[in-house]
Design an enzyme around this catalytic site. Structure first.
Site, PDB file in Angstrom:
ATOM      1  CG  HIS A 185      49.761  33.068  36.400  1.00 21.28           C
ATOM      2  ND1 HIS A 185      48.584  33.604  36.877  1.00 21.28           N
ATOM      3  CD2 HIS A 185      50.481  34.256  36.515  1.00 21.28           C
ATOM      4  CE1 HIS A 185      48.393  34.911  37.102  1.00 21.28           C
ATOM      5  NE2 HIS A 185      49.625  35.398  36.879  1.00 21.28           N
TER       6      HIS A 185
ATOM      7  CG  ASP B  45      45.950  31.317  37.568  1.00 21.27           C
ATOM      8  OD1 ASP B  45      46.645  30.844  37.621  1.00 21.27           O
ATOM      9  OD2 ASP B  45      45.678  32.898  37.372  1.00 21.27           O
TER      10      ASP B  45
ATOM     11  CB  SER C  54      50.510  37.296  39.934  1.00 17.58           C
ATOM     12  OG  SER C  54      49.587  37.508  38.768  1.00 17.58           O
TER      13      SER C  54
END
Length: 277
Positions: free
Chosen positions: A114, A145, A227
């Site tokens: 992402h 992901d 992230s």
């Protein structure tokens, strides 16, 4: 502790609270929000997210187990940070950013899908020594992901050391390293709060598949921009890739850490990396 249900609502969900307490919202920076059986919100500043809900549309629920944690003060976190910081980079995509971990001396980088999903081919990585170099997206696996990048024109980088995430225990000390809000090289510490927490993140469009994995839950402070960064144990070995947080909305409309973060276990990430490489 009695399990409590999360009422289905449009755009927000309610956190378990005593009856007299106000109900916070699940937030992800820049809007739609995440969904999960364990409650999550995305960490990548400047990209889309999703609303938390159960996959079948019914009310989601979770329970919290109280843990008595041994004193972690004997861990030399200074040495851990010194060991791991050279293996963590900042991933720059347009107006957004995330983090990544170094897989090879010649610049192979692991991050969240992402983080780079909307890159449009324009990606750079900022190394721990401050150099910013171009990078290309080599391969992605939206279903987990995860994504692998290749930084250009680099050598001699310090690859991350992998740990066996099956050895992780509730109460273990951990350190998160990444670039929350662009503050590269930020380190925070905490403990493993839970294991095998099921996280389901819906796709960012109607045609995109949802992402599900059994996550490591931690109370190490992680925020938008973390992230793809590293979650490491007291030996400085990678136990997880930071990927999501639960956070109520603040008065300013920004998401922030409340000590409920989620990481993709290193064994899962290693399996995907081997397939993508």
């Amino acid at each position: 502790m009695t399990e409590q249900s999360f009422p289905a609502m449009s755009g927000t969900l309610v956190q378990p609270q005593p009856a007299v307490a106000p109900a916070p919202k699940f937030w992800r920076r820049t809007a739609p929000m995440l969904t999960a059986a364990a409650l999550v919100a995305g960490l990548f500043g400047g990209v889309t997210g999703a609303v938390i809900a159960s996959p079948d549309g019914r009310q989601a629920s979770t329970s919290v187990v109280a843990q008595t944690v041994a004193n972690q003060s004997t861990t030399d976190w200074t040495s851990v940070a010194s060991k791991v910081l050279p293996s963590v980079v900042q991933v720059n995509v347009g107006n957004g950013l995330g983090s990544g971990v170094v897989l090879s001396a010649d610049g192979k980088i692991l991050t969240n899908n992402h983080v780079v999903a909307s890159a449009g081919g324009s990606v750079t990585v900022t190394l721990n020594d401050g150099r910013e170099v171009p990078a290309t997206v080599v391969s992605t696996d939206p279903s987990s992901d995860l994504a692998v990048l290749q930084a250009s024109g680099v050598s001699g980088l310090t690859p991350i050391t992998w740990a066996n995430s099956d050895d992780v225990k509730i109460g273990d000390g951990v350190m998160a390293i990444g670039s929350p809000s662009g503050l590269q090289g930020t380190v925070t510490t905490g403990i493993v709060s839970a294991l095998d927490r099921k996280v389901t993140v819906p796709g960012e469009s109607r045609r995109a598949a949802s992402v599900s994995y059994q996550a490591i839950q931690t109370d190490a402070s992680i925020n938008p921009g973390n992230s793809g960064g590293a979650l490491v144990n007291a030996a400085g070995e990678l136990v997880g890739i930071n990927s999501a947080i639960y956070s109520p909305a603040s008065s300013s409309g920004e998401a922030g850490s409340v000590g409920i973060g989620f990481a993709i276990p290193s064994n899962t990430a290693k399996t995907i990396v081997d397939q993508l490489s």
